[in-house]
Design a protein around this motif. Structure first.
Motif, PDB file in Angstrom:
ATOM      1  N   UNK A  78       0.704 141.678  58.804  1.00  0.00           N
ATOM      2  CA  UNK A  78       2.069 141.173  58.602  1.00  0.00           C
ATOM      3  C   UNK A  78       2.448 141.009  57.130  1.00  0.00           C
ATOM      4  N   UNK A  79       1.479 140.595  56.300  1.00  0.00           N
ATOM      5  CA  UNK A  79       1.865 140.322  54.904  1.00  0.00           C
ATOM      6  C   UNK A  79       2.168 141.598  54.107  1.00  0.00           C
ATOM      7  N   UNK A  80       1.786 142.764  54.628  1.00  0.00           N
ATOM      8  CA  UNK A  80       2.131 143.979  53.866  1.00  0.00           C
ATOM      9  C   UNK A  80       3.201 144.853  54.531  1.00  0.00           C
ATOM     10  N   UNK A  81       3.744 144.391  55.653  1.00  0.00           N
ATOM     11  CA  UNK A  81       4.810 145.201  56.264  1.00  0.00           C
ATOM     12  C   UNK A  81       6.032 145.243  55.339  1.00  0.00           C
ATOM     13  N   UNK A  82       6.239 144.176  54.576  1.00  0.00           N
ATOM     14  CA  UNK A  82       7.427 144.064  53.723  1.00  0.00           C
ATOM     15  C   UNK A  82       7.565 145.208  52.742  1.00  0.00           C
ATOM     16  N   UNK A  83       6.440 145.639  52.153  1.00  0.00           N
ATOM     17  CA  UNK A  83       6.532 146.695  51.134  1.00  0.00           C
ATOM     18  C   UNK A  83       6.983 148.030  51.750  1.00  0.00           C
ATOM     19  N   UNK A  84       6.601 148.251  53.017  1.00  0.00           N
ATOM     20  CA  UNK A  84       7.019 149.488  53.696  1.00  0.00           C
ATOM     21  C   UNK A  84       8.480 149.369  54.133  1.00  0.00           C
ATOM     22  N   UNK A  85       8.819 148.204  54.681  1.00  0.00           N
ATOM     23  CA  UNK A  85      10.206 148.004  55.128  1.00  0.00           C
ATOM     24  C   UNK A  85      11.174 148.090  53.949  1.00  0.00           C
ATOM     25  N   UNK A  86      10.735 147.632  52.765  1.00  0.00           N
ATOM     26  CA  UNK A  86      11.678 147.674  51.648  1.00  0.00           C
ATOM     27  C   UNK A  86      11.894 149.114  51.169  1.00  0.00           C
ATOM     28  N   UNK A  87      10.874 149.968  51.278  1.00  0.00           N
ATOM     29  CA  UNK A  87      11.085 151.396  50.981  1.00  0.00           C
ATOM     30  C   UNK A  87      12.076 151.993  51.991  1.00  0.00           C
ATOM     31  N   UNK A  88      11.913 151.613  53.264  1.00  0.00           N
ATOM     32  CA  UNK A  88      12.817 152.150  54.292  1.00  0.00           C
ATOM     33  C   UNK A  88      14.246 151.645  54.095  1.00  0.00           C
ATOM     34  N   UNK A  89      14.351 150.407  53.648  1.00  0.00           N
ATOM     35  CA  UNK A  89      15.690 149.856  53.392  1.00  0.00           C
ATOM     36  C   UNK A  89      16.355 150.631  52.244  1.00  0.00           C
ATOM     37  N   UNK A  90      15.544 150.926  51.236  1.00  0.00           N
ATOM     38  CA  UNK A  90      16.043 151.695  50.101  1.00  0.00           C
ATOM     39  C   UNK A  90      16.589 153.051  50.576  1.00  0.00           C
ATOM     40  N   UNK A  91      15.852 153.690  51.477  1.00  0.00           N
ATOM     41  CA  UNK A  91      16.302 154.985  52.019  1.00  0.00           C
ATOM     42  C   UNK A  91      17.616 154.829  52.776  1.00  0.00           C
ATOM     43  N   UNK A  92      17.698 153.775  53.578  1.00  0.00           N
ATOM     44  CA  UNK A  92      18.931 153.530  54.346  1.00  0.00           C
ATOM     45  C   UNK A  92      20.102 153.304  53.389  1.00  0.00           C
ATOM     46  N   UNK A  93      19.842 152.543  52.315  1.00  0.00           N
ATOM     47  CA  UNK A  93      20.900 152.270  51.340  1.00  0.00           C
ATOM     48  C   UNK A  93      21.365 153.549  50.647  1.00  0.00           C
ATOM     49  N   UNK A  94      20.456 154.535  50.580  1.00  0.00           N
ATOM     50  CA  UNK A  94      20.839 155.822  49.963  1.00  0.00           C
ATOM     51  C   UNK A  94      21.407 156.786  51.002  1.00  0.00           C
ATOM     52  N   UNK A  95      21.730 156.252  52.169  1.00  0.00           N
ATOM     53  CA  UNK A  95      22.332 157.057  53.235  1.00  0.00           C
ATOM     54  C   UNK A  95      21.447 158.185  53.746  1.00  0.00           C
ATOM     55  N   UNK A  96      20.138 157.937  53.765  1.00  0.00           N
ATOM     56  CA  UNK A  96      19.234 158.858  54.444  1.00  0.00           C
ATOM     57  C   UNK A  96      19.508 158.716  55.938  1.00  0.00           C
ATOM     58  N   UNK A  97      19.574 159.830  56.645  1.00  0.00           N
ATOM     59  CA  UNK A  97      19.777 159.765  58.093  1.00  0.00           C
ATOM     60  C   UNK A  97      18.442 159.451  58.742  1.00  0.00           C
ATOM     61  N   UNK A  98      18.376 158.371  59.517  1.00  0.00           N
ATOM     62  CA  UNK A  98      17.082 158.046  60.111  1.00  0.00           C
ATOM     63  C   UNK A  98      17.150 157.367  61.469  1.00  0.00           C
ATOM     64  N   UNK A  99      16.097 157.653  62.268  1.00  0.00           N
ATOM     65  CA  UNK A  99      15.884 156.923  63.517  1.00  0.00           C
ATOM     66  C   UNK A  99      14.606 156.137  63.321  1.00  0.00           C
ATOM     67  N   UNK A 100      14.674 154.840  63.572  1.00  0.00           N
ATOM     68  CA  UNK A 100      13.518 153.988  63.363  1.00  0.00           C
ATOM     69  C   UNK A 100      13.173 153.268  64.658  1.00  0.00           C
ATOM     70  N   UNK A 101      12.028 153.621  65.244  1.00  0.00           N
ATOM     71  CA  UNK A 101      11.509 152.861  66.378  1.00  0.00           C
ATOM     72  C   UNK A 101      10.754 151.685  65.787  1.00  0.00           C
ATOM     73  N   UNK A 102      11.144 150.479  66.145  1.00  0.00           N
ATOM     74  CA  UNK A 102      10.533 149.332  65.470  1.00  0.00           C
ATOM     75  C   UNK A 102      10.463 148.077  66.327  1.00  0.00           C
ATOM     76  N   UNK A 103       9.460 147.275  66.024  1.00  0.00           N
ATOM     77  CA  UNK A 103       9.364 145.933  66.604  1.00  0.00           C
ATOM     78  C   UNK A 103       9.866 144.892  65.611  1.00  0.00           C
ATOM     79  N   UNK A 104      10.282 145.355  64.440  1.00  0.00           N
ATOM     80  CA  UNK A 104      10.759 144.435  63.402  1.00  0.00           C
ATOM     81  C   UNK A 104      12.237 144.153  63.643  1.00  0.00           C
TER      82      UNK A 104
END
Ligand SMILES: Nc1ncnc2c1ncn2[C@@H]1O[C@H](COP(=O)(O)OP(=O)(O)O)[C@@H](O)[C@H]1O
Ligand SMILES: [Mg+2]
Length: 274
Positions: A200-226
């Motif tokens: 759990x303590x390192x999920x944040x670093x991956x999620x923040x990269x994914x958020x960055x991609x979303x903010x740059x309008x990358x088209x994505x489908x994310x299956x997630x429990x978050x």
């Protein structure tokens, strides 16, 4: 009209005695982040995997970037091939697909990130990222390296370029896996529970990269429990259960105004376990 990158029409997938997907229809527009939530076994992975051919659908139609890649519809003509169903040895059917070479070309437009990173263990981080662009896309090596380095920078791991995957933490491996998928410049990124195997303590670093991609309008489908990520980052959320889409809407609609008892129960169970 908005630009649809992916359209899945009335998709069915039957494994021996299990309806993993049961009349699922979904589209993703350019620049959208779509989150898929649902209990284990509800068909989320099967849905993602059917986009890039890891799973072959039984019935329905898949259109990727305007090109039909699979169809069980007799009326569909794609690349000179008539749609329809193919009978398998075990008596089940499979939708017709583009021939392998054309299909492989088409799915280069998708980038997939798995729960278990699947990096090439004998290659450095930079080699992991540049391998497919050089081999598959025939991009000149220098150009692939240049782009690889900028992707390493984007995921915050430029200093790991010469490191081998075994030396990385789980979160770092997953960030490299994301950079590797992006290196092919796909039209759509598919994430299958990218943080589920992480502490759990390192999920944040991956999620923040994914958020960055979303903010740059990358088209994505994310299956997630978050659920926090889905709430904050997704443009649209899809709730699946038993191979079907049960509800679909904005994060507000799904998380603050769920309509079905099934989604209400799922959300309250998620709150208890998180
Ligand atoms: N290769 C397979 N062979 C047989 N059954 C499968 C296979 N893959 C998935 N299933 C079944 O399909 C259903 C949906 O699975 P899956 O798509 O993995 O769900 P999720 O990702 O939501 O947990 C489950 O009942 C699962 O057991
Ligand atoms: Mg899954």
């Amino acid at each position: 009209m908005a630009n649809k990158i992916l359209e899945m029409k009335n998709i069915y997938k039957t494994f021996e005695n299990c309806e993993a997907l049961n009349d699922v229809s979904l589209y993703v527009e350019k620049g959208e982040t779509v989150a898929i939530i649902g209990a284990s076994g509800s068909g989320k992975s099967t849905l993602l995997r059917s986009v890039n051919g890891l799973v072959r659908i039984t019935k329905g139609e898949i259109v990727l970037d305007g090109e039909v890649i699979a169809s069980s519809n007799e009326d569909t003509e794609f690349k000179g091939i008539k749609g329809g169903a193919i009978k398998q040895k075990n008596g089940s059917t499979e939708a017709k697909y583009l021939p392998d070479n054309l299909f492989k070309e088409a799915i280069c437009e998708t980038g997939m990130v798995f729960q278990h990173f699947n990096l090439f263990p004998h290659m450095t981080c930079l080699e992991n990222i540049t391998y497919a662009p050089i081999k598959v896309k025939k991009i000149p090596k220098e150009k692939a390296i240049e782009r690889g380095l900028s992707l390493l920078e984007m995921v915050g791991l430029k200093n790991k370029r010469e490191e081998y995957p075994a030396k990385l933490s789980g979160g770092q491996k997953q960030r490299i896996a994301i950079a590797r998928a992006l290196a092919m410049e796909p039209d759509i990124m598919l994430f299958d529970e990218p943080t589920s195997a992480l502490d759990p303590e390192i999920t944040g670093e991956v999620l923040s990269v994914m958020k960055k991609l979303a903010d740059r309008d990358t088209t994505m489908i994310v299956v997630t429990h978050e659920m926090g990520f889905a709430k904050e980052v997704a443009d649209r959320v899809i709730y699946m259960d038993s191979g079907r889409i049960i509800e679909e809407g904005s994060p507000e609609e799904i998380f603050y105004n769920p309509k079905t008892d099934r989604l209400k129960a799922f959300l309250s169970a998620m709150i208890k376990t998180n």
